[in-house]
Write a protein that holds these residues in place. Structure first.
Motif, PDB file in Angstrom:
ATOM      1  N   LEU A 162      84.993  63.900  40.680  1.00  0.00           N
ATOM      2  CA  LEU A 162      85.481  62.768  39.880  1.00  0.00           C
ATOM      3  C   LEU A 162      85.694  61.550  40.752  1.00  0.00           C
ATOM      4  O   LEU A 162      85.343  60.419  40.361  1.00  0.00           O
ATOM      5  N   ASP A 163      86.246  61.758  41.942  1.00  0.00           N
ATOM      6  CA  ASP A 163      86.478  60.619  42.838  1.00  0.00           C
ATOM      7  C   ASP A 163      85.160  59.991  43.277  1.00  0.00           C
ATOM      8  O   ASP A 163      85.053  58.765  43.410  1.00  0.00           O
ATOM      9  N   ASP A 164      84.174  60.833  43.520  1.00  0.00           N
ATOM     10  CA  ASP A 164      82.870  60.290  43.900  1.00  0.00           C
ATOM     11  C   ASP A 164      82.187  59.554  42.730  1.00  0.00           C
ATOM     12  O   ASP A 164      81.402  58.626  42.954  1.00  0.00           O
ATOM     13  N   PHE A 165      82.490  60.008  41.506  1.00  0.00           N
ATOM     14  CA  PHE A 165      81.826  59.425  40.312  1.00  0.00           C
ATOM     15  C   PHE A 165      82.420  58.076  39.902  1.00  0.00           C
ATOM     16  O   PHE A 165      81.697  57.163  39.496  1.00  0.00           O
ATOM     17  N   LEU A 166      83.729  57.928  40.043  1.00  0.00           N
ATOM     18  CA  LEU A 166      84.410  56.768  39.480  1.00  0.00           C
ATOM     19  C   LEU A 166      83.947  55.428  40.044  1.00  0.00           C
ATOM     20  O   LEU A 166      83.798  54.458  39.299  1.00  0.00           O
ATOM     21  N   ASP A 226      89.423  61.862  26.645  1.00  0.00           N
ATOM     22  CA  ASP A 226      89.236  63.235  27.105  1.00  0.00           C
ATOM     23  C   ASP A 226      90.016  63.488  28.395  1.00  0.00           C
ATOM     24  O   ASP A 226      90.643  64.548  28.585  1.00  0.00           O
ATOM     25  N   PHE A 227      89.959  62.532  29.315  1.00  0.00           N
ATOM     26  CA  PHE A 227      90.699  62.688  30.567  1.00  0.00           C
ATOM     27  C   PHE A 227      92.200  62.739  30.293  1.00  0.00           C
ATOM     28  O   PHE A 227      92.934  63.507  30.948  1.00  0.00           O
ATOM     29  N   GLU A 228      92.666  61.940  29.364  1.00  0.00           N
ATOM     30  CA  GLU A 228      94.087  61.967  29.012  1.00  0.00           C
ATOM     31  C   GLU A 228      94.480  63.347  28.487  1.00  0.00           C
ATOM     32  O   GLU A 228      95.560  63.856  28.769  1.00  0.00           O
ATOM     33  N   PHE A 229      93.576  63.957  27.719  1.00  0.00           N
ATOM     34  CA  PHE A 229      93.853  65.302  27.199  1.00  0.00           C
ATOM     35  C   PHE A 229      93.933  66.314  28.334  1.00  0.00           C
ATOM     36  O   PHE A 229      94.832  67.160  28.388  1.00  0.00           O
ATOM     37  N   VAL A 230      92.965  66.240  29.289  1.00  0.00           N
ATOM     38  CA  VAL A 230      92.969  67.173  30.431  1.00  0.00           C
ATOM     39  C   VAL A 230      94.223  66.990  31.280  1.00  0.00           C
ATOM     40  O   VAL A 230      94.872  67.960  31.707  1.00  0.00           O
ATOM     41  N   GLU A 231      94.579  65.713  31.497  1.00  0.00           N
ATOM     42  CA  GLU A 231      95.785  65.445  32.289  1.00  0.00           C
ATOM     43  C   GLU A 231      97.013  66.020  31.614  1.00  0.00           C
ATOM     44  O   GLU A 231      97.890  66.619  32.248  1.00  0.00           O
ATOM     45  N   GLY A 232      97.090  65.866  30.330  1.00  0.00           N
ATOM     46  CA  GLY A 232      98.229  66.430  29.605  1.00  0.00           C
ATOM     47  C   GLY A 232      98.274  67.939  29.702  1.00  0.00           C
ATOM     48  O   GLY A 232      99.361  68.538  29.805  1.00  0.00           O
ATOM     49  N   MET A 233      97.111  68.584  29.630  1.00  0.00           N
ATOM     50  CA  MET A 233      97.073  70.033  29.749  1.00  0.00           C
ATOM     51  C   MET A 233      97.561  70.479  31.127  1.00  0.00           C
ATOM     52  O   MET A 233      98.278  71.477  31.275  1.00  0.00           O
ATOM     53  N   ILE A 234      97.138  69.776  32.195  1.00  0.00           N
ATOM     54  CA  ILE A 234      97.551  70.146  33.565  1.00  0.00           C
ATOM     55  C   ILE A 234      99.051  69.998  33.694  1.00  0.00           C
ATOM     56  O   ILE A 234      99.750  70.888  34.238  1.00  0.00           O
ATOM     57  N   LEU A 235      99.603  68.880  33.244  1.00  0.00           N
ATOM     58  CA  LEU A 235     101.047  68.696  33.340  1.00  0.00           C
ATOM     59  C   LEU A 235     101.784  69.720  32.497  1.00  0.00           C
ATOM     60  O   LEU A 235     102.831  70.251  32.899  1.00  0.00           O
ATOM     61  N   GLY A 236     101.240  69.983  31.329  1.00  0.00           N
ATOM     62  CA  GLY A 236     101.896  70.995  30.489  1.00  0.00           C
ATOM     63  C   GLY A 236     101.857  72.370  31.104  1.00  0.00           C
ATOM     64  O   GLY A 236     102.790  73.169  30.946  1.00  0.00           O
ATOM     65  N   THR A 295      95.498  58.844  33.977  1.00  0.00           N
ATOM     66  CA  THR A 295      94.709  58.129  32.955  1.00  0.00           C
ATOM     67  C   THR A 295      94.689  56.629  33.217  1.00  0.00           C
ATOM     68  O   THR A 295      93.661  55.951  33.027  1.00  0.00           O
ATOM     69  N   GLY A 296      95.822  56.093  33.695  1.00  0.00           N
ATOM     70  CA  GLY A 296      95.854  54.666  33.980  1.00  0.00           C
ATOM     71  C   GLY A 296      94.865  54.278  35.048  1.00  0.00           C
ATOM     72  O   GLY A 296      94.185  53.236  34.952  1.00  0.00           O
ATOM     73  N   GLU A 297      94.759  55.139  36.081  1.00  0.00           N
ATOM     74  CA  GLU A 297      93.796  54.846  37.132  1.00  0.00           C
ATOM     75  C   GLU A 297      92.359  54.890  36.605  1.00  0.00           C
ATOM     76  O   GLU A 297      91.521  54.063  36.977  1.00  0.00           O
ATOM     77  N   ILE A 298      92.106  55.877  35.763  1.00  0.00           N
ATOM     78  CA  ILE A 298      90.756  55.994  35.195  1.00  0.00           C
ATOM     79  C   ILE A 298      90.400  54.753  34.383  1.00  0.00           C
ATOM     80  O   ILE A 298      89.291  54.197  34.493  1.00  0.00           O
ATOM     81  N   ARG A 299      91.324  54.308  33.555  1.00  0.00           N
ATOM     82  CA  ARG A 299      91.044  53.125  32.735  1.00  0.00           C
ATOM     83  C   ARG A 299      90.803  51.896  33.590  1.00  0.00           C
ATOM     84  O   ARG A 299      89.951  51.051  33.272  1.00  0.00           O
ATOM     85  N   VAL A 300      91.576  51.773  34.688  1.00  0.00           N
ATOM     86  CA  VAL A 300      91.401  50.611  35.558  1.00  0.00           C
ATOM     87  C   VAL A 300      90.044  50.658  36.246  1.00  0.00           C
ATOM     88  O   VAL A 300      89.320  49.655  36.345  1.00  0.00           O
TER      89      VAL A 300
END
Length: 749
Positions: A647-651, A685-695, A741-746
């Motif tokens: 993901l870091d390489d893709f962004l 989708d990323f927001e959903f994955v992030e929420g799952m990890i935190l949960g 998610t904020g970083e992804i959007r930026v």
């Protein structure tokens, strides 16, 4: 004096009536005298001096100049009586003279009576002698008067019902000219024939029948003579002369009273004019009359035969000019005198009842008759025109030129419809030529498709998924067709309620088969993305081509836009999948699919709310089995670290790569909008994955809040309780996948 004062009439004397005794009278002698005086006074006082007799008497006395004296009053009566007696004596003398004259007159009268008696005797004798002569003379006078009356009737009858020999000769003889004498004689003969009806109503019907039979023969001969004369005149009639002979117009009006002869005459005229116009058309085409050499100074129409559009246009222009000239020349025969012809036809139908069709009234329509005659005159020209146009179209293979010919034919169809009517054979010929040209146009389009289908290499989509060459060629042809239509019919309203216009059949023949062929050829592309991009490029090219022309958009823009909408949805899915696969997030979403609530999906549409709210904000809503997420193979440290690194390489180049994925699409605006919506879906989708990890971390009871700056004492207490091994385990998911998610959007904005 006693007479002068005598009692008036009606007053009784005292002696006669025994006067009444007055009680005041002392003696009887005084009473009578007093009564006489009173009576006189009463008589005088009671007399009316307004009486005409008294007034006349007083007037006579006044005229005589008598003075009112006692002596005169006493002598008045005597004087008057004396005058009366003298006057009577004079009258007697005068009457004596009169009697003497009367005696003389009586003698004369007696003499006259005797003379009259003698004359009476002589007259009686003379009467007895002359009576037979007078009776015979009276009879002769009566006979003479009767003969004179019959002679007058015979003269009048002969003058009215018998035509002079010279007039009859001018009416029936073919050697005599058709002039005013002929028409005058014809009018008189028609009047004689009509007046024979009066004779048929009389006692002697034989005379009426004979005269009617003879007049009918003469009328038939006259109309035959007129019919032959008109035919002869038609042979030498010059319609180029703006003033057609007045005698011909008059003859046609008269001949209309015989509808059969009139129609035969028009048929003859139409045949003659058809031959003349056909020959003129041939001369205009070849500049050579039949069997003659023409003037080569003027270029014939066939000189431009190499250009089909000009060749057909020149022929149609010549036909239009001929039709206008023919109509203007013949208009005086049917429009100016249309009322006379109509009245003639009405009279002719009465004389020829068999001319009616199924008992219907035959009404002469001058305008319709003119249109029919002009159309019949041009029948030969129309046949020749049709043959030549069909030959030209069959030998030409340029669809644009064929369509321009169709437009030209449509223009002249409308022109000729206004000129000679929609039902004319000329308009029918133009209409059939349009259909023939359109069929040839369709044949050319089908031939092109057949050629393309026979060469599969020509149907292979380009490597860059651009519009194929055969579709570009078809669009170029369509553009030329639309320009030609727009210059001719672009501002005309549609023909029917469905919104279709005259160009709809053309665009269906010139575009729809090639679009279908492009769709079929796209099946040869194995890559879904390339297939969709190829289809989008084809439809975009078509839409850009027809958009400037409303008449083409009316039927094809809406279906193309609907198909593009569907393809855009496919492109959005393709970009979304590209972002998920390139970033590695697809692996995590696949693993988390069992944890997704039934009412939501991981791939939400753009601008929709997140599928699952951020679990760090609502920990009480997490499913109870989120603690099993760290045990999944995709969330093992090595795997999750690898995905995070991917993901870091893709962004950094995500937007560039996504745009590059659809670079083959010829619409940068479409690529940009699809990519933006795909990025939004990726962020959700990323927001959903992030929420799952935190949960998952929270569900395991091993929160990583200390990393976010919570109370250090609370964190140390938890570390003591869980132990060092549990603390490391509770932090590994978030630590291994630190992006927010904020970083992804930026990064993707």
């Amino acid at each position: 004096m006693s007479n002068y004062f005598s009692n008036p009439p009606g007053v009784a004397s005292p002696g006669a009536n025994g006067a009444a005794q007055s009680p005041l009278s002392p003696t009887g002698a005084a009473i009578p005298r007093s009564t006489a005086l009173s009576n006189k006074l009463n008589s005088v006082l009671s007399a009316s001096y307004a009486d005409t007799d008294i007034r006349d008497a007083l007037g006579l006395l006044d005229d005589r100049g008598i003075k009112n004296t006692p002596e005169t009053r006493r002598q008045l009566r005597l004087d008057v009586q004396k005058e009366v007696i003298e006057s009577n004596g004079k009258i007697v003398q005068d009457f004596g003279k009169v009697a003497e004259q009367l005696t003389r007159i009586g003698t004369v009268i007696s003499s006259l009576n005797n003379a009259c008696e003698e004359m009476r005797k002589h007259i009686t004798l003379a009467t007895q002698e002359t009576a037979p002569v007078l009776e015979e003379a009276t009879t002769l006078m009566s006979q003479r008067q009767e003969v004179e009356t019959k002679q007058q009737l015979l003269d009048a009858f002969s003058k009215h019902f018998i035509m002079p020999e010279d007039e009859l000769l001018s009416l029936t003889s073919s050697a005599e000219p058709v002039d005013d004498r002929f028409f005058h004689a014809l009018a008189r003969m028609k009047q004689i024939h009509k007046d024979c009806e009066v004779l048929l109503g009389s006692e002697n019907q034989r005379l009426g029948l004979e005269i009617m039979e003879q007049s009918s023969k003469n009328l038939n001969s006259a109309f035959q003579k007129l019919y032959k004369w008109i035919q002869k005149e038609f042979k030498s009639l010059n319609l180029e002369d703006p003033q057609i002979s007045g005698s011909i117009r008059r003859a046609l009006r008269v001949l209309a009273e015989r509808p059969s002869l009139f129609h035969n005459c028009l048929d003859f005229f139409a045949e003659a004019r058809e031959y003349i116009l056909s020959d003129s058309f041939h001369i205009a085409l070849t500049d050579v009359a039949a069997g003659q050499e023409g003037d080569r100074a003027a270029k014939p129409i066939e000189f431009s035969a190499h250009d089909p559009l000009r060749y057909v246009g020149d022929m149609l222009a010549w036909v239009h000019s001929a039709a206008v000239s023919e109509r203007e020349a013949l208009e005086a025969l049917f429009i100016g005198d249309g009322g006379e012809l109509a009245r003639g036809f009405e009279a002719g139908v009465q004389s020829e009842p068999w001319s009616r069709v199924d008992g219907e009234e035959v009404v002469f329509d001058g305008k319709k008759a003119l249109n029919d005659l002009v159309s019949r005159d041009l029948n030969g020209v129309a046949r020749s025109l049709r043959q030549r146009v069909e030959l030209v179209l069959q030998g030409h293979e340029d669809p644009v030129t064929i369509y321009k010919v169709i437009s030209l034919l449509a223009f002249y169809e409308n022109t000729f419809s206004k000129l000679v009517g929609h039902d004319s054979s000329l308009v029918s010929s133009i209409t059939s030529l349009q259909q023939f040209a359109f069929n040839h146009f369709e044949t050319l389009m089908q031939d092109q498709l057949a050629v393309l289908s026979a060469e599969p290499s020509g149907l292979t989509p380009p490597a860059d998924q651009s519009t194929p060459q055969f579709l570009n060629d078809a669009l170029d042809i369509l553009t030329s067709l639309m320009k030609a239509y727009d210059s001719s019919f672009g501002h005309e309203p549609t023909n029917d309620a469905s919104g279709e216009n005259k160009f709809t059949p053309i665009i269906r023949a010139a575009l729809d088969p090639f679009l279908e062929l492009a769709k079929t050829s796209s099946n040869a592309i194995s890559n879904k993305t390339s297939q969709v991009v190829f289809q989008v490029n084809c439809l975009l090219s078509v839409r850009n081509t027809i958009s400037p022309y409303p008449f083409a958009c009316a039927t094809h823009l809406s279906p193309i836009s609907n198909t593009l909408t569907t393809l855009r949805t496919n492109l959005l899915e393709i970009q979304h999948d590209f972002l998920l696969n390139s970033s590695g997030l697809h692996v995590l979403l696949t693993a988390l699919k069992p944890f997704t609530p039934p009412a939501s999906t991981t791939k939400t549409q753009p601008s929709s709310p997140p599928a699952t709210p951020p679990l760090e904000k609502t920990p009480s809503h997490h499913p109870p089995d989120l603690a099993t997420i760290p045990s999944l193979p995709e969330f093992q440290p090595d795997t999750l670290s690898s995905i995070s690194q991917q993901l870091d390489d893709f962004l950094p180049s995500a937007l560039v790569d996504a745009t590059e994925n659809l670079k083959a699409i010829h619409s940068p605006a479409l690529v940009k909008s699809v990519t933006e919506e795909a990025v939004e879906a990726f962020c959700l989708d990323f927001e959903f994955v992030e929420g799952m990890i935190l949960g998952a971390d929270e569900a395991s009871g091993k929160s990583t809040v200390g990393e976010d700056g919570e109370d250090e004492e609370e964190r140390e207490g938890e570390e003591e309780q869980l132990g060092e091994e549990g603390q490391v385990e509770s932090r590994r998911l978030r630590r291994l996948f630190p992006r927010t998610t904020g970083e992804i959007r930026v990064l993707l904005s």
